[in-house]
Design a protein around this motif. Structure first.
Motif, PDB file in Angstrom:
ATOM      1  N   ARG A  15    -109.865  26.511-107.474  1.00  0.00           N
ATOM      2  CA  ARG A  15    -110.165  26.318-106.040  1.00  0.00           C
ATOM      3  C   ARG A  15    -109.070  25.498-105.363  1.00  0.00           C
ATOM      4  O   ARG A  15    -108.607  25.818-104.275  1.00  0.00           O
ATOM      5  CB  ARG A  15    -111.505  25.600-105.881  1.00  0.00           C
ATOM      6  CG  ARG A  15    -112.686  26.511-106.172  1.00  0.00           C
ATOM      7  CD  ARG A  15    -113.994  25.765-106.041  1.00  0.00           C
ATOM      8  NE  ARG A  15    -115.123  26.675-106.174  1.00  0.00           N
ATOM      9  CZ  ARG A  15    -116.392  26.285-106.147  1.00  0.00           C
ATOM     10  NH1 ARG A  15    -116.690  25.008-105.985  1.00  0.00           N
ATOM     11  NH2 ARG A  15    -117.357  27.164-106.264  1.00  0.00           N
ATOM     12  N   GLU A  16    -108.662  24.418-106.042  1.00  0.00           N
ATOM     13  CA  GLU A  16    -107.610  23.572-105.470  1.00  0.00           C
ATOM     14  C   GLU A  16    -106.310  24.364-105.348  1.00  0.00           C
ATOM     15  O   GLU A  16    -105.633  24.343-104.329  1.00  0.00           O
ATOM     16  CB  GLU A  16    -107.417  22.335-106.357  1.00  0.00           C
ATOM     17  CG  GLU A  16    -106.528  21.250-105.786  1.00  0.00           C
ATOM     18  CD  GLU A  16    -107.268  20.336-104.819  1.00  0.00           C
ATOM     19  OE1 GLU A  16    -106.831  20.269-103.659  1.00  0.00           O
ATOM     20  OE2 GLU A  16    -108.250  19.684-105.217  1.00  0.00           O
ATOM     21  N   ALA A  17    -105.986  25.105-106.419  1.00  0.00           N
ATOM     22  CA  ALA A  17    -104.695  25.798-106.455  1.00  0.00           C
ATOM     23  C   ALA A  17    -104.634  26.928-105.429  1.00  0.00           C
ATOM     24  O   ALA A  17    -103.591  27.190-104.852  1.00  0.00           O
ATOM     25  CB  ALA A  17    -104.436  26.354-107.851  1.00  0.00           C
ATOM     26  N   LEU A  18    -105.754  27.592-105.199  1.00  0.00           N
ATOM     27  CA  LEU A  18    -105.737  28.725-104.267  1.00  0.00           C
ATOM     28  C   LEU A  18    -106.265  28.340-102.887  1.00  0.00           C
ATOM     29  O   LEU A  18    -106.406  29.190-102.018  1.00  0.00           O
ATOM     30  CB  LEU A  18    -106.561  29.894-104.838  1.00  0.00           C
ATOM     31  CG  LEU A  18    -106.097  30.429-106.196  1.00  0.00           C
ATOM     32  CD1 LEU A  18    -106.962  31.604-106.624  1.00  0.00           C
ATOM     33  CD2 LEU A  18    -104.635  30.855-106.157  1.00  0.00           C
ATOM     34  N   ASP A  19    -106.564  27.062-102.704  1.00  0.00           N
ATOM     35  CA  ASP A  19    -107.055  26.568-101.416  1.00  0.00           C
ATOM     36  C   ASP A  19    -108.255  27.382-100.933  1.00  0.00           C
ATOM     37  O   ASP A  19    -108.273  27.879 -99.814  1.00  0.00           O
ATOM     38  CB  ASP A  19    -105.914  26.589-100.375  1.00  0.00           C
ATOM     39  CG  ASP A  19    -106.373  26.080 -99.018  1.00  0.00           C
ATOM     40  OD1 ASP A  19    -107.263  25.213 -98.988  1.00  0.00           O
ATOM     41  OD2 ASP A  19    -105.841  26.551 -97.995  1.00  0.00           O
ATOM     42  N   ASP A  20    -109.232  27.552-101.805  1.00  0.00           N
ATOM     43  CA  ASP A  20    -110.418  28.318-101.425  1.00  0.00           C
ATOM     44  C   ASP A  20    -111.619  27.753-102.195  1.00  0.00           C
ATOM     45  O   ASP A  20    -111.774  27.972-103.398  1.00  0.00           O
ATOM     46  CB  ASP A  20    -110.198  29.803-101.779  1.00  0.00           C
ATOM     47  CG  ASP A  20    -111.413  30.644-101.390  1.00  0.00           C
ATOM     48  OD1 ASP A  20    -112.452  30.063-100.992  1.00  0.00           O
ATOM     49  OD2 ASP A  20    -111.322  31.875-101.498  1.00  0.00           O
ATOM     50  N   ASP A  21    -112.458  26.992-101.478  1.00  0.00           N
ATOM     51  CA  ASP A  21    -113.569  26.316-102.135  1.00  0.00           C
ATOM     52  C   ASP A  21    -114.768  27.232-102.374  1.00  0.00           C
ATOM     53  O   ASP A  21    -115.796  26.789-102.854  1.00  0.00           O
ATOM     54  CB  ASP A  21    -113.996  25.088-101.316  1.00  0.00           C
ATOM     55  CG  ASP A  21    -112.911  24.039-101.316  1.00  0.00           C
ATOM     56  OD1 ASP A  21    -112.253  23.891-102.362  1.00  0.00           O
ATOM     57  OD2 ASP A  21    -112.700  23.372-100.287  1.00  0.00           O
TER      58      ASP A  21
END
Lengths: 81, 630
Positions: A15-21
């Protein structure tokens, strides 16, 4: 460490790496399922996962990973050793 | 402390929420503030991605500093470092656009006037060669003459590309040294094998430095960092073999900061002044309470040695032109005694261009220091062991750099050094003489300025106070506070442990032990009150009221009085009576009772005064402290 806990840890990294929670991973998820998870991003995800679980993957091990389930199993094996 | 996540910056517990709130119309200042938090490489990449979503490819309008256009010309993969470089400029309030050459083709890019590099028009250039590329074909069997030639060839190549870049772009150039990643062939005496890649790496790095000095090119010393942080942190051979990544991704935040601090220094944007707190920053303990014999400094204790080492570091900084100043909550006379009388002090009063010791808030005092030295607030680095003061300054004066000093003084110097605040690319005669100039400038006049926005800050602290009567658990600490507290102590009456026990047992004596927590943690027991029936009927006499100076200015006094009046009222008293007994050290509380609304009610035998407050008409003071349940 249970598979569930490992899966949660990987999910947070992704989630952090792809900026998508909103990302939800399953054992059969593959990188291609997610926008932005290219081979370049994959390196960051693998390295961040190593740091998070305090493990180090061998070159050959990384190359054998296909699905998230493989990733979980590899971390479980490393943590158990 | 982890080298890879910028450990000198403060942790932000609300990071995830604040990052999520960055979408849409979030302003540049929000981004700058987040860029000044501790972060790993994933968070760094995310912050960069959001910034580009918000602002696109071009700088937001109205920035004070001109945008950086940095070209990184390299031989291996660097794209994984770019987000962190942009964020490192953002940390300094600078917008950066970054160009890298197509993989491996920096020479073509330089030579072809129609190349993308020429279209980019850089105003800063960084040459980043990986070790294998810089060394060329290695042969350990080479003799000394052939090895010398190979070293010179490698340095020549650097000088050659600098010249090419100079001809086409009139901008500052940075050359990165080579990571010393080759394993030894001989061992400790590697230097005796001229053709050894490890030995040649060291010699090439040395030659690059010499040639860079001649050419006016600045160095990014990756080899030195590898020594400080461990090569294993900087380089992961697995990633090299997989993707030609020489610098490990987790180091991106630090790498980015190293790049940005050099470019900032080339543009004259480095900090100029180190402002130091005194108690627990330059020595261990509190000079006002522990006295000159009691503070921990110098020979005889490892902690004392660590404070000496930090003073040494500050002294070295001053010798090379960094201005020093003091900002301390203290009585000035008391604060000055160690400088005059402690034999182990390294720093002297004359080491400081400004010396402010008083009881005002530190944001106000930092303004005064900047005005007195006549430099901008954005040239100050503020070193203080107390998280309360650090956070107050970060909030009130975001342009002041506030390193997150670690708990152990042994790491203070490393914290300041790793932060790179004073990065400089060259030394001038003026730098060397600056320390002297300020010694002559001893006379000072500091203006009291408007108090910072304290209420908002206090509110944000989420303070909670817990007050309980004396008990056996707290007994030892209560006795210690009673015998050690000198400054915020109204009567300075000293009691032994059995006196404390007696007070505990006596139903007519009101006792408070007070603890304070806030969102940064537990401050422990910070105040003690003892009150007894007065000889005059209907009056409760405050025998002892003392408080740790660490929590000064946080409304603990007001909150305590609210509770004390409540207790007096419950017990049927009509008035509270306070007493001030002056000593050499408690001038700070001379007006304590007047400030709390007491009326003076006669003098005492100690040259002090009595004070009276009617209970019935008392209106509790609003504070930002929540009173905890017992």
């Amino acid at each position: 460490m249970t598979d569930l806990e490992i899966m949660e840890g990987i999910t947070e990294v992704v989630r952090e790496a792809l900026d998508d929670d909103t990302i939800i991973l399953t054992p059969s998820s593959v990188a291609g399922d997610f926008a932005g998870w290219d081979s370049f991003k994959n390196i960051a995800i693998v390295v961040a996962t190593e740091m998070r679980f305090g493990v180090k993957f061998r070159t050959a091990e990384i190359e054998s990973l296909k699905e998230i389930g493989d990733f979980v199993a590899l971390i479980r094996k490393k943590k158990g050793a | 402390m982890s080298v890879s996540d910028l450990w000198w910056l403060p942790e932000n517990p609300q990071w995830s929420d604040e990052v999520r709130a960055l979408g849409g119309a979030a302003g540049w200042d929000r981004f700058v503030s987040l860029a000044n938090c501790r972060m790993d490489f994933l968070r760094t990449e995310r912050l960069d991605k959001l910034a580009r979503k918000n602002f696109g490819e071009h700088a937001p309008t109205g920035l004070a500093l001109p945008a950086v256009r940095l070209a990184i010309l390299g031989s291996s993969m660097v794209s994984h470092l770019i987000p962190a470089i942009r964020v490192a400029f953002m940390r300094r309030g600078m917008w950066a656009e970054i160009y890298t050459n197509p993989f491996g083709q920096y020479l073509q890019d330089l030579m072809d006037p129609a190349s993308a590099l020429h279209a980019f028009k850089p105003n800063a250039i960084l040459f980043a060669f990986d070790a294998r590329h810089a060394l060329g074909k290695a042969n350990a069997g080479r003799d000394a003459a052939a090895s010398d030639r190979a070293v010179e060839d490698a340095a020549d190549h650097c000088a050659h590309v600098w010249n090419m870049a100079r001809q086409d772009f009139a901008c500052p150039i940075i050359q990165q040294t080579i990571l010393p990643l080759f394993p030894a062939l001989l061992g400790s005496n590697e230097h005796r094998l001229p053709g050894s890649p490890q030995a040649m790496t060291r010699r090439i790095n040395q030659r690059i430095r010499e040639r860079a000095d001649e050419a006016g090119v600045d160095i990014l010393a990756l080899d030195t960092r590898a020594m400080e942080d461990g090569l294993g942190n900087w380089h992961d051979p697995v990633l090299w073999h997989r993707a030609k990544i020489e610098i490990a991704p987790p180091m991106a935040p630090l790498y980015g900061d190293l790049v940005a601090r050099i470019v900032a220094a080339q543009r004259g944007r480095s900090y100029k002044c180190l402002v130091l707190d005194l108690d627990n920053t330059l020595w261990g303990g509190v000079i006002g309470d522990d006295g000159i014999e009691g503070i921990v400094l110098g020979q005889g204790s490892s902690e004392g040695e660590a404070f000496i080492a930090f003073q040494d570091y500050a002294q070295r900084l001053s010798e090379r032109g960094i201005i020093l100043a003091v900002c301390s909550k203290n009585d000035e006379t008391i604060a000055l005694t160690p400088f005059a009388r402690h034999p182990d002090m390294v720093l002297k009063r004359s080491s400081f261009a400004a010396f402010i010791a008083n009881w005002s808030d530190k944001a106000t005092n930092l303004r005064a220091i900047a005005a007195e030295i006549n430099i901008g607030l954005d040239a100050l680095v503020f070193a203080d062991d107390n998280p309360f003061e650090r956070n107050l300054v970060r909030r009130e004066l975001p342009m002041v750099a506030v390193p997150e000093l670690p708990e152990d003084a042994a790491f203070y110097a490393k914290c300041i050094a790793d932060g790179g605040y004073f990065e400089s690319v060259r030394m001038t005669g003026e730098d060397f003489s600056r320390a002297g100039q300020y010694q002559a400038n001893a006379e000072r006049e500091f203006a009291r300025q408007a108090t910072a926005d304290l209420p908002a800050y206090l509110k944000s602290l989420e303070m909670e106070m817990r007050v309980t009567p004396f008990d056996s658990v707290g007994q030892a600490r209560i006795t210690q506070l009673i015998n050690k507290t000198n400054q915020f102590n109204l009567t300075t009456r000293r009691y032994a442990e059995r006196d404390v026990e007696a007070a505990m047992a006596d139903k007519d004596t009101v006792t408070f032990q007070i603890r304070l927590t806030d969102k940064y943690g537990d401050n422990g027991m910070i105040a003690v009150v003892i009150a007894k029936p007065s000889s005059r009927p209907g009056e409760l006499m405050i025998d002892t009221w003392l408080m740790s100076c660490r929590v000064l200015g946080r409304q603990v006094e007001q909150a305590t009085l609210n509770l004390l009046v409540g207790e007096a009222s419950k017990r049927g008293y009509r008035a509270l009576v306070g007493e001030f007994r002056p000593t050499e050290k408690n001038g700070l509380v001379r007006d304590h009772y007047a400030k709390l609304g007491f009326e003076q009610d006669g003098a005492n035998d100690a040259g002090g005064s009595f004070w009276r407050l009617p209970v019935e008409t008392y209106i509790p003071v609003d504070t930002h402290i929540k009173i905890g349940e017992n």
